[in-house]
Design an enzyme around this catalytic site. Structure first.
Site, mmCIF file in Angstrom:
data_model
loop_
_atom_site.group_PDB
_atom_site.id
_atom_site.type_symbol
_atom_site.label_atom_id
_atom_site.label_comp_id
_atom_site.label_asym_id
_atom_site.label_seq_id
_atom_site.Cartn_x
_atom_site.Cartn_y
_atom_site.Cartn_z
ATOM 1 N N LYS A 153 0.844 -1.195 0.000
ATOM 2 C CA LYS A 153 0.000 0.000 0.000
ATOM 3 C C LYS A 153 0.879 1.245 0.000
ATOM 4 O O LYS A 153 1.486 1.602 1.005
ATOM 5 C CB LYS A 153 -0.897 0.048 1.238
ATOM 6 C CG LYS A 153 -1.996 1.089 1.065
ATOM 7 C CD LYS A 153 -2.540 1.650 2.359
ATOM 8 C CE LYS A 153 -1.828 2.861 2.836
ATOM 9 N NZ LYS A 153 -1.865 4.026 1.950
ATOM 10 N N GLY A 206 6.730 4.938 8.299
ATOM 11 C CA GLY A 206 5.866 6.117 8.402
ATOM 12 C C GLY A 206 6.061 6.777 9.747
ATOM 13 O O GLY A 206 7.121 6.627 10.367
ATOM 14 N N GLU A 228 9.628 1.251 10.809
ATOM 15 C CA GLU A 228 10.636 2.295 10.528
ATOM 16 C C GLU A 228 9.917 3.613 10.687
ATOM 17 O O GLU A 228 9.105 3.983 9.836
ATOM 18 C CB GLU A 228 11.169 2.166 9.100
ATOM 19 C CG GLU A 228 11.863 0.852 8.800
ATOM 20 C CD GLU A 228 13.219 0.736 9.461
ATOM 21 O OE1 GLU A 228 13.695 1.697 10.077
ATOM 22 O OE2 GLU A 228 13.800 -0.361 9.373
ATOM 23 N N CYS A 262 13.344 10.942 7.060
ATOM 24 C CA CYS A 262 13.366 10.455 8.445
ATOM 25 C C CYS A 262 14.769 10.548 9.031
ATOM 26 O O CYS A 262 14.927 10.601 10.241
ATOM 27 C CB CYS A 262 12.861 9.025 8.492
ATOM 28 S SG CYS A 262 13.701 7.966 7.327
ATOM 29 N N GLU A 352 9.579 16.140 15.138
ATOM 30 C CA GLU A 352 10.041 15.981 13.763
ATOM 31 C C GLU A 352 9.355 17.048 12.903
ATOM 32 O O GLU A 352 8.134 17.057 12.784
ATOM 33 C CB GLU A 352 9.643 14.583 13.293
ATOM 34 C CG GLU A 352 10.230 14.215 11.971
ATOM 35 C CD GLU A 352 9.867 12.781 11.573
ATOM 36 O OE1 GLU A 352 8.740 12.349 11.858
ATOM 37 O OE2 GLU A 352 10.720 12.125 10.962
HETATM 38 P P1 NAD Z 1 2.163 8.291 7.876
HETATM 39 O O1 NAD Z 1 2.474 7.529 9.110
HETATM 40 O O2 NAD Z 1 1.103 9.311 7.922
HETATM 41 O O3 NAD Z 1 1.765 7.291 6.700
HETATM 42 C C1 NAD Z 1 2.588 6.224 6.301
HETATM 43 C C2 NAD Z 1 1.740 5.190 5.603
HETATM 44 O O4 NAD Z 1 0.820 4.646 6.552
HETATM 45 C C3 NAD Z 1 0.887 5.728 4.458
HETATM 46 O O5 NAD Z 1 0.844 4.783 3.417
HETATM 47 C C4 NAD Z 1 -0.472 5.887 5.110
HETATM 48 O O6 NAD Z 1 -1.539 5.821 4.184
HETATM 49 C C5 NAD Z 1 -0.494 4.690 6.039
HETATM 50 N N1 NAD Z 1 -1.438 4.811 7.157
HETATM 51 C C6 NAD Z 1 -1.959 5.938 7.705
HETATM 52 N N2 NAD Z 1 -2.834 5.610 8.678
HETATM 53 C C7 NAD Z 1 -2.852 4.273 8.761
HETATM 54 C C8 NAD Z 1 -3.544 3.331 9.594
HETATM 55 N N3 NAD Z 1 -4.395 3.748 10.539
HETATM 56 N N4 NAD Z 1 -3.326 2.026 9.426
HETATM 57 C C9 NAD Z 1 -2.446 1.589 8.489
HETATM 58 N N5 NAD Z 1 -1.769 2.415 7.660
HETATM 59 C C10 NAD Z 1 -1.971 3.743 7.803
HETATM 60 O O7 NAD Z 1 3.555 8.890 7.398
HETATM 61 P P2 NAD Z 1 3.835 9.836 6.155
HETATM 62 O O8 NAD Z 1 3.302 11.185 6.509
HETATM 63 O O9 NAD Z 1 3.420 9.192 4.887
HETATM 64 O O10 NAD Z 1 5.436 9.848 6.167
HETATM 65 C C11 NAD Z 1 6.142 10.647 7.026
HETATM 66 C C12 NAD Z 1 6.626 9.891 8.248
HETATM 67 O O11 NAD Z 1 7.320 8.719 7.847
HETATM 68 C C13 NAD Z 1 7.608 10.682 9.058
HETATM 69 O O12 NAD Z 1 7.320 10.561 10.432
HETATM 70 C C14 NAD Z 1 8.943 10.020 8.736
HETATM 71 O O13 NAD Z 1 9.928 10.172 9.705
HETATM 72 C C15 NAD Z 1 8.554 8.625 8.553
HETATM 73 N N6 NAD Z 1 9.555 7.918 7.756
HETATM 74 C C16 NAD Z 1 10.376 7.011 8.370
HETATM 75 C C17 NAD Z 1 11.367 6.363 7.655
HETATM 76 C C18 NAD Z 1 12.265 5.344 8.306
HETATM 77 O O14 NAD Z 1 12.833 4.534 7.591
HETATM 78 N N7 NAD Z 1 12.404 5.336 9.599
HETATM 79 C C19 NAD Z 1 11.528 6.628 6.308
HETATM 80 C C20 NAD Z 1 10.692 7.566 5.706
HETATM 81 C C21 NAD Z 1 9.698 8.189 6.445
#
Ligand code: NAD
Length: 450
Positions: A153, A206, A228, A262, A352
């Site tokens: 997804k 995320g 992650e 991130c 962040e």
């Molecule tokens: P997010 O957590 O809002 O979303 C990530 C993914 O999760 C998306 O595909 C989203 O649709 C899905 N999602 C949202 N709600 C959900 C739920 N209730 N159940 C299941 N899936 C759900 O994050 P974002 O805004 O897309 O990305 C930014 C974040 O990601 C930042 O906090 C960043 O630090 C983190 N990130 C971490 C890494 C790492 O490797 N540690 C890498 C890149 C980004």
């Protein structure tokens, strides 16, 4: 309601999709479950060939994929090319890893004890919008190599490169049902994958907030999870470092991908007796960051992902920044490179930002640097700049963070483990380490006594 996919540099709609619901998600899990027995039975050599073919197709379609990613995320084309190159490298790496991820025999009384690395079955992969294809590949590579089938997804904002990859996987000869991409809302498609009894594992990248909910949801079916999550990494600059080099590199460790990274080293910790000089050097280096049209080869920073995200980023900057750059006077969700002076207790240093805002924080000595760097709920990455090798290693051992660089700001390599401490998550991606979390160890004892 249909989903409009936007180019954040122009605010134009570049695609309109019908988002999936629970029914479509269940259908994708069903396809993946039906494909699983045949996929795990493919010989390691043939599975490797298929992954290698996918890697080659990604290379051959590199420019096309990079353009898709650049337009959908607003990231500079040069960076997007590098990311797509890494996607191909990841698939090449895991093609080569398949026959090196094996069991063992253990000396025991009365027979032979052996272990097998079995696939988990169907894995649900949920990825964010900042490095859409790159982060997806870090999960797809080891998951396929270990013999799992996948429902992926992508983030709603950036689904286009994943959809193209799904086609390329079929073109490579990977059987139908092995890699399924489902575009839809996290709260619907993502949540269904987390709850679905036929999904054995969630590989998630995320935010920490959503990750927490995924861990909770996964408990219902004892699903495996790899998380992650967010970061608030420190770039620690000692006075004895090559200050010119550290200052020239520091802007790119925060402003790359417009800070939507991130691993962004968004807390720049500088030893007090070098602070003023470093602040001047850093300001000069930040002035040189080229912000503009992501399609231009020499652009270094593009816009933020959305208008809403721009508002969030702006909310972190209070009062007069130490430096704030310019942005194009065109449509797009632009936010300038911004340097602020802060203490580690300020909101800009605790949360962040996920935008091009860096906080400069002075420290007194080595112990103080370690204390401040560790004073955060996160622990993803970070850097240490010093010409004292013993100090570099002492500090590296003392920092509660998963990925560190010394006299460098790079965090990610195909063959080395990547992942966080503390609330940055757990589990490791990339390298041979990732294979462990896409397989189970099975222990078999074979009695040999007559
Ligand atoms: P997010 O957590 O809002 O979303 C990530 C993914 O999760 C998306 O595909 C989203 O649709 C899905 N999602 C949202 N709600 C959900 C739920 N209730 N159940 C299941 N899936 C759900 O994050 P974002 O805004 O897309 O990305 C930014 C974040 O990601 C930042 O906090 C960043 O630090 C983190 N990130 C971490 C890494 C790492 O490797 N540690 C890498 C890149 C980004």
């Amino acid at each position: 309601m249909s989903l409009a996919v936007i180019n954040p540099a122009t605010e134009e709609t570049i695609a309109t999709l019908e988002p999936a619901g629970v029914e479509e998600t269940d259908a994708a899990v069903g396809r993946a479950a039906r494909a699983a027995p045949a996929w795990r039975a493919v010989t390691p050599r043939d599975r490797a060939r298929l992954l290698r073919r996918l890697a080659t197709l990604v290379e051959e379609h590199g420019e096309e994929l990079a353009r898709i990613e650049s337009q959908n995320v607003g990231k500079p084309i040069s960076g997007a090319r590098g990311e797509v190159g890494m996607v191909a490298d990841v698939f090449h790496f895991y093609a080569g890893a398949i026959d090196k991820h094996h069991g063992e025999t253990i000396p025991v009384a009365g027979g032979i004890d052996m272990t097998f690395r079995e696939p988990l079955g169907v894995v649900g992969l949920i990825v964010p919008w900042n490095f859409p294809l790159n982060i997806a590949s870090w999960k797809i590579g080891p998951a396929l190599a270990a013999g799992n089938t996948i429902v992926l997804k992508p983030a709603e904002l950036t689904p286009l490169s994943a959809l193209r990859l799904e086609q390329l996987a079929l073109d490579a000869g990977i059987p139908e049902g092995v890699l399924n991409v489902v575009v839809g809302k996290g709260s619907i498609v993502g949540a269904r994958l987390v709850a679905h009894p036929d999904v054995a594992k969630i590989g998630f990248t995320g935010s920490t907030e959503v990750g927490r909910g995924i861990m909770e949801g996964a408990a219902q079916t004892i699903k495996r999870v790899t998380l992650e999550l967010g970061g608030k990494s420190a770039n620690v600059i000692f006075a004895d470092a090559d200050l010119e080099k550290a200052a020239a590199a520091a802007p790119y460790a925060v402003f790359d991908n417009a800070g939507q990274d991130c691993c962004a080293r968004s807390r720049i910790l500088v030893e007090r007796n070098a602070y003023d000089r470093f602040a001047d050097l850093l300001t000069a280096a930040t002035q040189n960051v080229k912000v503009g049209d992501p399609a231009e080869d020499d652009t270094e920073m593009g816009p933020l992902i959305s208008a809403q995200h721009k508002e969030t980023v702006a909310s972190f900057v209070e009062g007069q920044p130490l430096f704030q750059g310019d942005t194009p006077d065109t449509k797009g969700f632009w936010y300038p490179c911004t340097l602020v002076e802060a203490t580690n207790d300020d909101r800009v240093a605790r949360e962040e930002v996920f935008g091009p805002v860096a906080a400069l924080i002075p420290f007194e000595d080595e112990a103080d640097a370690i204390r401040i760097a560790n004073d955060t709920q996160y622990g993803l990455s970070g850097s240490i700049w010093t010409n004292n090798g013993a100090r570099a290693l002492r500090v590296a051992r003392a920092l509660d963070t998963g990925v560190l660089s010394i006299n460098s700001n790079s965090s990610v390599r195909v063959s080395t483990p990547f992942g966080g401490f503390k609330q940055s998550g757990f589990g490791r991606e990339l390298g041979m380490h990732a294979l462990a979390s896409y397989s189970e160890i099975k222990n078999v004892f074979y009695a040999t006594e007559g």
